[in-house]
Write a protein that holds these residues in place. Sequence first.
Motif, PDB file in Angstrom:
ATOM      1  N   PHE A  36      -8.381   4.735   0.614  1.00 13.43           N
ATOM      2  CA  PHE A  36      -7.799   3.698   1.164  1.00 13.43           C
ATOM      3  C   PHE A  36      -8.686   2.374   0.672  1.00 13.43           C
ATOM      4  O   PHE A  36      -8.462   1.294  -0.113  1.00 13.43           O
ATOM      5  N   ASP A  37      -9.845   2.683  -0.213  1.00 12.41           N
ATOM      6  CA  ASP A  37     -11.001   1.962  -0.902  1.00 12.41           C
ATOM      7  C   ASP A  37     -10.278   2.073  -1.808  1.00 12.41           C
ATOM      8  O   ASP A  37     -10.191   0.699  -2.422  1.00 12.41           O
ATOM      9  N   LEU A  38      -9.790   2.708  -2.409  1.00  9.54           N
ATOM     10  CA  LEU A  38      -8.801   2.228  -3.476  1.00  9.54           C
ATOM     11  C   LEU A  38      -7.893   1.459  -4.153  1.00  9.54           C
ATOM     12  O   LEU A  38      -7.224   0.910  -4.560  1.00  9.54           O
ATOM     13  N   MET A  39      -6.708   1.488  -2.573  1.00  5.76           N
ATOM     14  CA  MET A  39      -5.828   1.176  -2.302  1.00  5.76           C
ATOM     15  C   MET A  39      -6.417  -0.829  -2.297  1.00  5.76           C
ATOM     16  O   MET A  39      -5.275  -1.270  -2.678  1.00  5.76           O
ATOM     17  N   GLU A  40      -7.028  -0.990  -1.403  1.00  4.46           N
ATOM     18  CA  GLU A  40      -7.282  -2.213  -1.498  1.00  4.46           C
ATOM     19  C   GLU A  40      -8.002  -3.207  -2.483  1.00  4.46           C
ATOM     20  O   GLU A  40      -7.357  -4.304  -2.537  1.00  4.46           O
ATOM     21  N   HIS A  41      -8.471  -2.252  -3.383  1.00  5.60           N
ATOM     22  CA  HIS A  41      -8.778  -2.188  -4.726  1.00  5.60           C
ATOM     23  C   HIS A  41      -7.598  -2.759  -5.458  1.00  5.60           C
ATOM     24  O   HIS A  41      -7.788  -4.074  -6.194  1.00  5.60           O
ATOM     25  N   GLU A  42      -6.669  -2.414  -5.202  1.00  4.54           N
ATOM     26  CA  GLU A  42      -5.802  -2.361  -6.676  1.00  4.54           C
ATOM     27  C   GLU A  42      -4.828  -3.119  -5.981  1.00  4.54           C
ATOM     28  O   GLU A  42      -5.060  -4.451  -7.183  1.00  4.54           O
ATOM     29  N   ARG A  43      -4.804  -3.247  -4.548  1.00  6.95           N
ATOM     30  CA  ARG A  43      -4.552  -4.560  -4.500  1.00  6.95           C
ATOM     31  C   ARG A  43      -4.660  -6.027  -4.257  1.00  6.95           C
ATOM     32  O   ARG A  43      -3.981  -6.899  -4.814  1.00  6.95           O
ATOM     33  N   ASP A  44      -6.330  -6.226  -4.574  1.00  5.99           N
ATOM     34  CA  ASP A  44      -7.489  -7.275  -4.218  1.00  5.99           C
ATOM     35  C   ASP A  44      -7.365  -7.836  -6.285  1.00  5.99           C
ATOM     36  O   ASP A  44      -7.928  -8.940  -6.479  1.00  5.99           O
ATOM     37  N   SER A  45      -7.070  -6.639  -6.987  1.00  9.21           N
ATOM     38  CA  SER A  45      -7.599  -6.912  -8.165  1.00  9.21           C
ATOM     39  C   SER A  45      -6.302  -7.665  -9.406  1.00  9.21           C
ATOM     40  O   SER A  45      -4.700  -7.992  -8.707  1.00  9.21           O
ATOM     41  N   GLU A  46      -6.540  -8.630  -9.937  1.00 10.98           N
ATOM     42  CA  GLU A  46      -5.433  -9.007 -10.604  1.00 10.98           C
ATOM     43  C   GLU A  46      -4.266  -8.156 -11.850  1.00 10.98           C
ATOM     44  O   GLU A  46      -3.252  -8.533 -11.087  1.00 10.98           O
ATOM     45  N   ASP A  47      -4.240  -7.209 -11.958  1.00 12.51           N
ATOM     46  CA  ASP A  47      -3.838  -5.993 -12.521  1.00 12.51           C
ATOM     47  C   ASP A  47      -3.563  -4.599 -12.164  1.00 12.51           C
ATOM     48  O   ASP A  47      -2.987  -3.713 -12.415  1.00 12.51           O
ATOM     49  N   GLY A  48      -3.323  -5.248 -10.526  1.00 14.28           N
ATOM     50  CA  GLY A  48      -3.515  -4.104  -9.670  1.00 14.28           C
ATOM     51  C   GLY A  48      -2.031  -3.720  -9.457  1.00 14.28           C
ATOM     52  O   GLY A  48      -1.140  -4.898  -9.656  1.00 14.28           O
ATOM     53  N   TYR A  49      -1.969  -2.497  -9.969  1.00 19.96           N
ATOM     54  CA  TYR A  49      -0.490  -1.689  -9.823  1.00 19.96           C
ATOM     55  C   TYR A  49       0.139  -0.218  -9.047  1.00 19.96           C
ATOM     56  O   TYR A  49      -1.091   0.118  -9.530  1.00 19.96           O
ATOM     57  N   ILE A  50       0.299  -0.254  -7.638  1.00 13.49           N
ATOM     58  CA  ILE A  50      -0.047   0.977  -6.828  1.00 13.49           C
ATOM     59  C   ILE A  50       0.787   1.521  -6.552  1.00 13.49           C
ATOM     60  O   ILE A  50       2.868   1.244  -6.876  1.00 13.49           O
ATOM     61  N   VAL A  51       1.804   2.832  -7.770  1.00 12.00           N
ATOM     62  CA  VAL A  51       3.372   3.309  -7.919  1.00 12.00           C
ATOM     63  C   VAL A  51       3.074   4.014  -6.718  1.00 12.00           C
ATOM     64  O   VAL A  51       2.500   5.416  -6.325  1.00 12.00           O
ATOM     65  N   TRP A  52       4.158   4.839  -5.653  1.00 17.10           N
ATOM     66  CA  TRP A  52       4.153   5.462  -4.909  1.00 17.10           C
ATOM     67  C   TRP A  52       5.383   6.754  -5.663  1.00 17.10           C
ATOM     68  O   TRP A  52       6.297   6.177  -5.654  1.00 17.10           O
ATOM     69  N   VAL A  53       4.969   7.911  -5.653  1.00 15.05           N
ATOM     70  CA  VAL A  53       6.037   8.727  -5.485  1.00 15.05           C
ATOM     71  C   VAL A  53       6.228   9.897  -3.810  1.00 15.05           C
ATOM     72  O   VAL A  53       5.650  10.365  -3.628  1.00 15.05           O
ATOM     73  N   LEU A  54       7.381   9.923  -3.578  1.00 19.26           N
ATOM     74  CA  LEU A  54       7.800   9.927  -2.468  1.00 19.26           C
ATOM     75  C   LEU A  54       8.894  10.907  -2.335  1.00 19.26           C
ATOM     76  O   LEU A  54       9.867  11.044  -2.928  1.00 19.26           O
ATOM     77  N   GLY A  55       8.379  12.102  -1.630  1.00 24.62           N
ATOM     78  CA  GLY A  55       9.473  13.397  -0.835  1.00 24.62           C
ATOM     79  C   GLY A  55      10.257  13.094   0.190  1.00 24.62           C
ATOM     80  O   GLY A  55       9.746  11.810   0.972  1.00 24.62           O
ATOM     81  N   PRO A  56      11.366  13.464   0.158  1.00 23.27           N
ATOM     82  CA  PRO A  56      12.098  13.030   1.660  1.00 23.27           C
ATOM     83  C   PRO A  56      12.087  13.967   2.769  1.00 23.27           C
ATOM     84  O   PRO A  56      12.182  12.185   3.449  1.00 23.27           O
ATOM     85  N   SER A  57      10.939  14.454   3.421  1.00 23.44           N
ATOM     86  CA  SER A  57      10.307  14.716   4.452  1.00 23.44           C
ATOM     87  C   SER A  57       9.305  13.460   4.730  1.00 23.44           C
ATOM     88  O   SER A  57       9.063  13.324   6.402  1.00 23.44           O
ATOM     89  N   VAL A  58       8.932  12.753   3.474  1.00 25.00           N
ATOM     90  CA  VAL A  58       7.751  11.521   4.528  1.00 25.00           C
ATOM     91  C   VAL A  58       9.041  10.229   5.099  1.00 25.00           C
ATOM     92  O   VAL A  58       8.347   9.786   5.860  1.00 25.00           O
ATOM     93  N   VAL A  59      10.355  10.585   5.292  1.00 26.72           N
ATOM     94  CA  VAL A  59      11.133   9.354   5.921  1.00 26.72           C
ATOM     95  C   VAL A  59      11.627  10.010   6.703  1.00 26.72           C
ATOM     96  O   VAL A  59      13.289   9.568   7.111  1.00 26.72           O
TER      97      VAL A  59
END
Length: 205
Positions: A36-59
């Motif tokens: 979560f700390d990493l996610m928050e850092h990326e969200r608040d960074s000017e060039d932050g970019y979070i990519v999610w790779v998801l399989g079907p069981s997640v949904v």
Amino acid sequence: VESGIYVNAEGFPEEVYSRPGKSVETSFSYDYDKLFDLMEHERDSEDGYIVWVLGPSVVFDYDTRNGLSRLAENGYVQALLGGNAMATHDLEGGYLNTALGQDIYTQESDPLGHYNHLDTLNAIRKVGSIDEFINEGNVRDGFIKTLNRLGVPITLAGSIRDDGPLPEVTGNVYDSLDNVRVATDKSNLIICLATTLHSACLLYT
């Protein structure tokens, strides 16, 4: 090699499969705090970019779909990479309230529910695209609908096992890898959940 199978006994460093005090299948609160700390850092960074790779069981679960949507709405998702099944089952959840024929809230199987994902696929292919299917009001909720509303890019890579597939799925593996690189080249954080297939694919991008 004689039997057609090549085994590389040293293919991964030991820390990938064996770490003191835990295994790769063990979860600790500390790990989630760090993520979560990493996610928050990326969200608040000017060039932050979070990519999610998801399989079907997640949904397959009602609350997880809502949780992913809330993450997207709060700026923690800049791109989604996945496959035909993940997108189909999430859209099935918003369309027929099931994922692979099981109620997304109670997990009870619907009578003849094993046809639901095919009915969803056919309905989407009939109108021509996921966008149009959502725009026509067929999807009540879900992660794909949220990303569609927010304009977050979705890249769907095909496999030989796909039903349908959805119109947006790229069947050619080389084209899929090129599409994936568009997101991964921008990324500072990649989160992979419930998909060995697509997570391994990232090793070649």
